[in-house]
Design an enzyme around this catalytic site. Structure first.
Site, PDB file in Angstrom:
ATOM      1  N   THR A 233       0.865  -1.169   0.000  1.00  0.00           N
ATOM      2  CA  THR A 233       0.000   0.000   0.000  1.00  0.00           C
ATOM      3  C   THR A 233       0.902   1.219   0.000  1.00  0.00           C
ATOM      4  O   THR A 233       1.967   1.179   0.602  1.00  0.00           O
ATOM      5  CB  THR A 233      -0.843   0.050   1.291  1.00  0.00           C
ATOM      6  OG1 THR A 233      -1.464  -1.212   1.499  1.00  0.00           O
ATOM      7  CG2 THR A 233      -1.911   1.128   1.210  1.00  0.00           C
TER       8      THR A 233
ATOM      9  N   VAL B  50     -11.331  -7.091  -0.680  1.00  0.00           N
ATOM     10  CA  VAL B  50     -11.042  -5.798  -0.076  1.00  0.00           C
ATOM     11  C   VAL B  50     -10.189  -6.034   1.158  1.00  0.00           C
ATOM     12  O   VAL B  50     -10.518  -6.873   1.999  1.00  0.00           O
ATOM     13  CB  VAL B  50     -12.334  -5.058   0.323  1.00  0.00           C
ATOM     14  CG1 VAL B  50     -12.005  -3.750   1.044  1.00  0.00           C
ATOM     15  CG2 VAL B  50     -13.196  -4.787  -0.904  1.00  0.00           C
TER      16      VAL B  50
ATOM     17  N   ASP C 160      -7.465  -3.894   4.110  1.00  0.00           N
ATOM     18  CA  ASP C 160      -7.649  -2.918   5.181  1.00  0.00           C
ATOM     19  C   ASP C 160      -7.674  -1.479   4.703  1.00  0.00           C
ATOM     20  O   ASP C 160      -8.261  -0.607   5.349  1.00  0.00           O
ATOM     21  CB  ASP C 160      -6.519  -3.062   6.204  1.00  0.00           C
ATOM     22  CG  ASP C 160      -5.158  -2.686   5.607  1.00  0.00           C
ATOM     23  OD1 ASP C 160      -4.587  -1.659   6.029  1.00  0.00           O
ATOM     24  OD2 ASP C 160      -4.670  -3.400   4.728  1.00  0.00           O
TER      25      ASP C 160
ATOM     26  N   THR D 190       0.016  -0.600   6.501  1.00  0.00           N
ATOM     27  CA  THR D 190       0.324  -1.353   5.297  1.00  0.00           C
ATOM     28  C   THR D 190       0.707  -2.764   5.708  1.00  0.00           C
ATOM     29  O   THR D 190       1.225  -2.980   6.800  1.00  0.00           O
ATOM     30  CB  THR D 190       1.469  -0.694   4.497  1.00  0.00           C
ATOM     31  OG1 THR D 190       1.782  -1.509   3.352  1.00  0.00           O
ATOM     32  CG2 THR D 190       2.731  -0.542   5.336  1.00  0.00           C
ATOM     33  N   GLY D 191       0.441  -3.726   4.816  1.00  0.00           N
ATOM     34  CA  GLY D 191       0.774  -5.114   5.138  1.00  0.00           C
ATOM     35  C   GLY D 191      -0.355  -6.054   4.759  1.00  0.00           C
ATOM     36  O   GLY D 191      -1.128  -5.783   3.838  1.00  0.00           O
TER      37      GLY D 191
END
Length: 272
Positions: free
Chosen positions: A159, A187, A189, A208-209
């Site tokens: 992200t 979808v 996070d 992010t992750g």
């Protein structure tokens, strides 16, 4: 505390990209609100095929490219989920917040909304995404795709994101092409309030992750709630160290900012 902006290039993005991100901030038009700067920096990352957002987005398991993005500021929250064929999903997310009665739009509805606002058709497919699909097809043909990836995949995840503090006002923005490979319609996070993004009067946080794990933990909101109770770096480190999957955070408050990940995460900061 001086004005500040912090950006990241995604969990698992190598530190060799720090210089590229720093150039983005060095070239950033710093006129405007915290939201303006957060969105403008994310747009610049969406334009760079190096990053998994906008033009650099990864494909779904069916070869399509669906993208998620979100913004949050004092003005409110807006996000798009599984939007296709637009160049800058983060700008559409801002328009959802500012020009619609809603806070989230998904799929065909998000695309239709963008077209009504005169966002032109744009195909984000690149040589990178085509090569990824070729490798995936070869894995499927050779029956080497791990069993757990056949229905729900959590392989790679990136992200891009930004948090900004301008004149004591906070904002956050995120954009992603998702994980690879993944099912159409998945979808993570990033476009979910409190999961991949959160902002309030105390600060702003983006994550992010691995999106499924981040979302189940409502990670950004958990960190935001604790701002002011301890050193921001300690708060962020404590929360991320609970994870066994790749996770990273950038966060900003009244008098500090934090960048931390349990994996590589390219990032850059600029004091304004």
């Amino acid at each position: 505390m001086k004005n500040q902006i912090v950006i990241h290039g995604g969990a698992n993005s190598p530190s060799t990209l720090n210089e590229k991100l720093q150039k983005i901030l060095d070239n950033l038009d710093v006129n405007g609100s915290s939201l303006d700067l957060a969105v403008k920096s994310v747009v610049m990352m969406e334009d760079d095929p190096t990053f998994n957002a906008g033009t650099g987005s990864v494909p779904r398991i069916d070869g399509s490219i669906q993208m998620d993005a979100a913004v949050m500021s004092d003005s409110g929250f807006g996000s798009v989920m599984c939007i296709e064929n637009v160049k800058h999903p983060v700008m559409v997310a801002r328009d959802v917040m500012e020009k619609s009665p809603h806070i989230m739009l998904a799929g065909e509805g998000a695309v239709e909304f963008a077209r009504k606002l005169e966002y032109e058709y744009y195909n984000p497919e690149t040589e990178k995404s085509r090569e990824m699909m070729d490798k995936l097809k070869a894995s499927i043909k050779n029956n080497t795709l791990p069993e757990k990836f056949k229905f729900m995949v959590k392989s790679s995840s990136d992200t891009v994101g930004a948090v900004a503090r301008i004149d004591d006002k906070f904002a956050a923005a995120v954009s992603t092409g998702g994980a690879f490979p993944m099912l159409r319609g998945r979808v993570g996070d990033s476009p979910v309030i409190g999961a991949g993004i959160y902002q309030g009067e105390k600060g702003a946080v983006v994550a992010t992750g691995i999106g499924e794990d981040i979302a189940k933990d409502l990670l950004s909101f958990r960190i935001y709630q604790q701002i002011g109770t301890d050193d921001l770096n300690e708060i962020v480190k404590k929360e991320i160290d609970k994870f066994k999957v790749s996770v990273g955070i950038i966060a900003i408050s009244d008098n500090e900012y934090s960048v931390y990940a349990n994996t590589d995460m390219a990032h850059a900061e600029r004091e304004l």
